[in-house]
Design a protein around this motif. Sequence first.
Motif, PDB file in Angstrom:
ATOM      1  N   PHE A  41      29.500  39.059  23.810  1.00 58.84           N
ATOM      2  CA  PHE A  41      29.349  38.043  22.772  1.00 58.84           C
ATOM      3  C   PHE A  41      29.360  36.647  23.390  1.00 58.84           C
ATOM      4  N   ASN A  42      30.305  36.417  24.299  1.00 61.73           N
ATOM      5  CA  ASN A  42      30.426  35.088  24.907  1.00 61.73           C
ATOM      6  C   ASN A  42      29.477  34.880  26.079  1.00 61.73           C
ATOM      7  N   SER A  43      29.058  35.958  26.726  1.00 57.45           N
ATOM      8  CA  SER A  43      28.127  35.792  27.843  1.00 57.45           C
ATOM      9  C   SER A  43      27.448  37.114  28.169  1.00 57.45           C
ATOM     10  N   ASP A  44      26.138  37.076  28.295  1.00 59.91           N
ATOM     11  CA  ASP A  44      25.403  38.258  28.745  1.00 59.91           C
ATOM     12  C   ASP A  44      24.689  37.976  30.072  1.00 59.91           C
ATOM     13  N   SER A  45      25.076  36.845  30.702  1.00 60.23           N
ATOM     14  CA  SER A  45      24.428  36.504  31.966  1.00 60.23           C
ATOM     15  C   SER A  45      25.403  36.180  33.094  1.00 60.23           C
ATOM     16  N   ILE A  46      26.645  35.796  32.769  1.00 56.32           N
ATOM     17  CA  ILE A  46      27.631  35.539  33.822  1.00 56.32           C
ATOM     18  C   ILE A  46      28.908  36.302  33.528  1.00 56.32           C
ATOM     19  N   LEU A  47      29.590  36.696  34.569  1.00 51.62           N
ATOM     20  CA  LEU A  47      30.846  37.446  34.445  1.00 51.62           C
ATOM     21  C   LEU A  47      31.944  36.472  34.029  1.00 51.62           C
ATOM     22  N   ASP A  48      32.342  36.548  32.773  1.00 54.16           N
ATOM     23  CA  ASP A  48      33.342  35.605  32.259  1.00 54.16           C
ATOM     24  C   ASP A  48      34.769  36.131  32.470  1.00 54.16           C
ATOM     25  N   ARG A  49      35.729  35.279  32.217  1.00 60.46           N
ATOM     26  CA  ARG A  49      37.140  35.624  32.448  1.00 60.46           C
ATOM     27  C   ARG A  49      37.609  36.758  31.550  1.00 60.46           C
ATOM     28  N   SER A  50      37.106  36.810  30.344  1.00 59.73           N
ATOM     29  CA  SER A  50      37.501  37.867  29.419  1.00 59.73           C
ATOM     30  C   SER A  50      37.120  39.245  29.970  1.00 59.73           C
ATOM     31  N   THR A  51      35.907  39.360  30.457  1.00 58.63           N
ATOM     32  CA  THR A  51      35.462  40.631  31.036  1.00 58.63           C
ATOM     33  C   THR A  51      36.237  40.936  32.316  1.00 58.63           C
ATOM     34  N   GLN A  52      36.481  39.930  33.141  1.00 58.03           N
ATOM     35  CA  GLN A  52      37.282  40.138  34.357  1.00 58.03           C
ATOM     36  C   GLN A  52      38.672  40.668  34.007  1.00 58.03           C
ATOM     37  N   ALA A  53      39.292  40.096  32.983  1.00 56.64           N
ATOM     38  CA  ALA A  53      40.624  40.544  32.569  1.00 56.64           C
ATOM     39  C   ALA A  53      40.587  41.991  32.098  1.00 56.64           C
ATOM     40  N   ARG A  54      39.529  42.374  31.434  1.00 56.87           N
ATOM     41  CA  ARG A  54      39.400  43.761  30.963  1.00 56.87           C
ATOM     42  C   ARG A  54      39.250  44.718  32.146  1.00 56.87           C
ATOM     43  N   ILE A  55      38.476  44.323  33.135  1.00 55.98           N
ATOM     44  CA  ILE A  55      38.341  45.152  34.339  1.00 55.98           C
ATOM     45  C   ILE A  55      39.684  45.230  35.059  1.00 55.98           C
ATOM     46  N   ASP A  56      40.393  44.103  35.149  1.00 53.47           N
ATOM     47  CA  ASP A  56      41.705  44.070  35.804  1.00 53.47           C
ATOM     48  C   ASP A  56      42.698  45.041  35.170  1.00 53.47           C
ATOM     49  N   GLN A  57      42.594  45.254  33.870  1.00 53.90           N
ATOM     50  CA  GLN A  57      43.526  46.127  33.163  1.00 53.90           C
ATOM     51  C   GLN A  57      43.122  47.599  33.214  1.00 53.90           C
ATOM     52  N   SER A  58      41.977  47.893  33.801  1.00 53.07           N
ATOM     53  CA  SER A  58      41.435  49.249  33.790  1.00 53.07           C
ATOM     54  C   SER A  58      41.721  50.001  35.083  1.00 53.07           C
ATOM     55  N   ASN A  59      41.669  51.321  34.967  1.00 57.23           N
ATOM     56  CA  ASN A  59      41.810  52.193  36.133  1.00 57.23           C
ATOM     57  C   ASN A  59      40.466  52.735  36.619  1.00 57.23           C
ATOM     58  N   TYR A  60      39.469  52.704  35.749  1.00 58.36           N
ATOM     59  CA  TYR A  60      38.134  53.184  36.094  1.00 58.36           C
ATOM     60  C   TYR A  60      37.092  52.260  35.496  1.00 58.36           C
ATOM     61  N   PHE A  61      35.959  52.156  36.195  1.00 59.51           N
ATOM     62  CA  PHE A  61      34.781  51.439  35.713  1.00 59.51           C
ATOM     63  C   PHE A  61      33.700  52.494  35.527  1.00 59.51           C
ATOM     64  N   ILE A  62      33.119  52.565  34.330  1.00 62.80           N
ATOM     65  CA  ILE A  62      32.131  53.600  34.025  1.00 62.80           C
ATOM     66  C   ILE A  62      30.878  52.948  33.457  1.00 62.80           C
ATOM     67  N   LEU A  63      29.729  53.444  33.902  1.00 61.50           N
ATOM     68  CA  LEU A  63      28.451  52.973  33.375  1.00 61.50           C
ATOM     69  C   LEU A  63      27.495  54.153  33.282  1.00 61.50           C
ATOM     70  N   PHE A  64      26.908  54.352  32.117  1.00 66.35           N
ATOM     71  CA  PHE A  64      25.793  55.268  31.952  1.00 66.35           C
ATOM     72  C   PHE A  64      24.548  54.396  31.927  1.00 66.35           C
ATOM     73  N   SER A  65      23.796  54.386  33.021  1.00 64.51           N
ATOM     74  CA  SER A  65      22.625  53.526  33.128  1.00 64.51           C
ATOM     75  C   SER A  65      21.383  54.309  32.731  1.00 64.51           C
ATOM     76  N   LEU A  66      20.680  53.795  31.748  1.00 69.42           N
ATOM     77  CA  LEU A  66      19.479  54.455  31.258  1.00 69.42           C
ATOM     78  C   LEU A  66      18.205  53.737  31.699  1.00 69.42           C
ATOM     79  N   THR A  67      18.370  52.717  32.545  1.00 73.83           N
ATOM     80  CA  THR A  67      17.226  51.945  33.018  1.00 73.83           C
ATOM     81  C   THR A  67      17.145  52.043  34.541  1.00 73.83           C
ATOM     82  N   PRO A  68      15.952  51.835  35.099  1.00 74.79           N
ATOM     83  CA  PRO A  68      15.815  51.949  36.549  1.00 74.79           C
ATOM     84  C   PRO A  68      16.506  50.834  37.338  1.00 74.79           C
TER      85      PRO A  68
END
Length: 170
Positions: A41-68
Amino acid sequence: MNSNTLFISYNPYQPEEQTLAIRLHTIGAANGFRVFLPDRFNSDSILDRSTQARIDQSNYFILFSLTPTLSPIVQDEINYAWKKFKDKSKIILIYRTDGNKSLHPDASKHCTEIYFDPFREQMDTVNRRIINAISHKETQLKKNKESENGLLALLGIGLGLLVLNEVTKE
């Protein structure tokens, strides 16, 4: 920190990926996982602090990529997750088909890439590859067996949703 904490990412402007991430968020949260999504919502082009904090609180990073190719923001998220985890088995990227390399070769050294063709491969084969990738440390496996089983179940659900999406397109 709760060992059942996940960060599930998706490429911006990819509705199928976003829908899959939101569904996994809902299913995971209903089954005892603490699940974070990126703050698009706040950014789809730069890694913002909110997203960094969410990654910091996580034990795993998961992505299902459907694009090449992965968007620059997702690549930034993966690089940030690598700095946090320093363990490629904690960063899991599942691609829809084999042969499409979404990451720069240097970046792909920092994550576990699983390729899955829903028309040629059975889900249990992919699940075995995921198990082998995330349970590389015997002591860690014994210590976190229950949470890893839950993670594998959630990833299996994600694979099932991916298959369902592919089959209904045809």
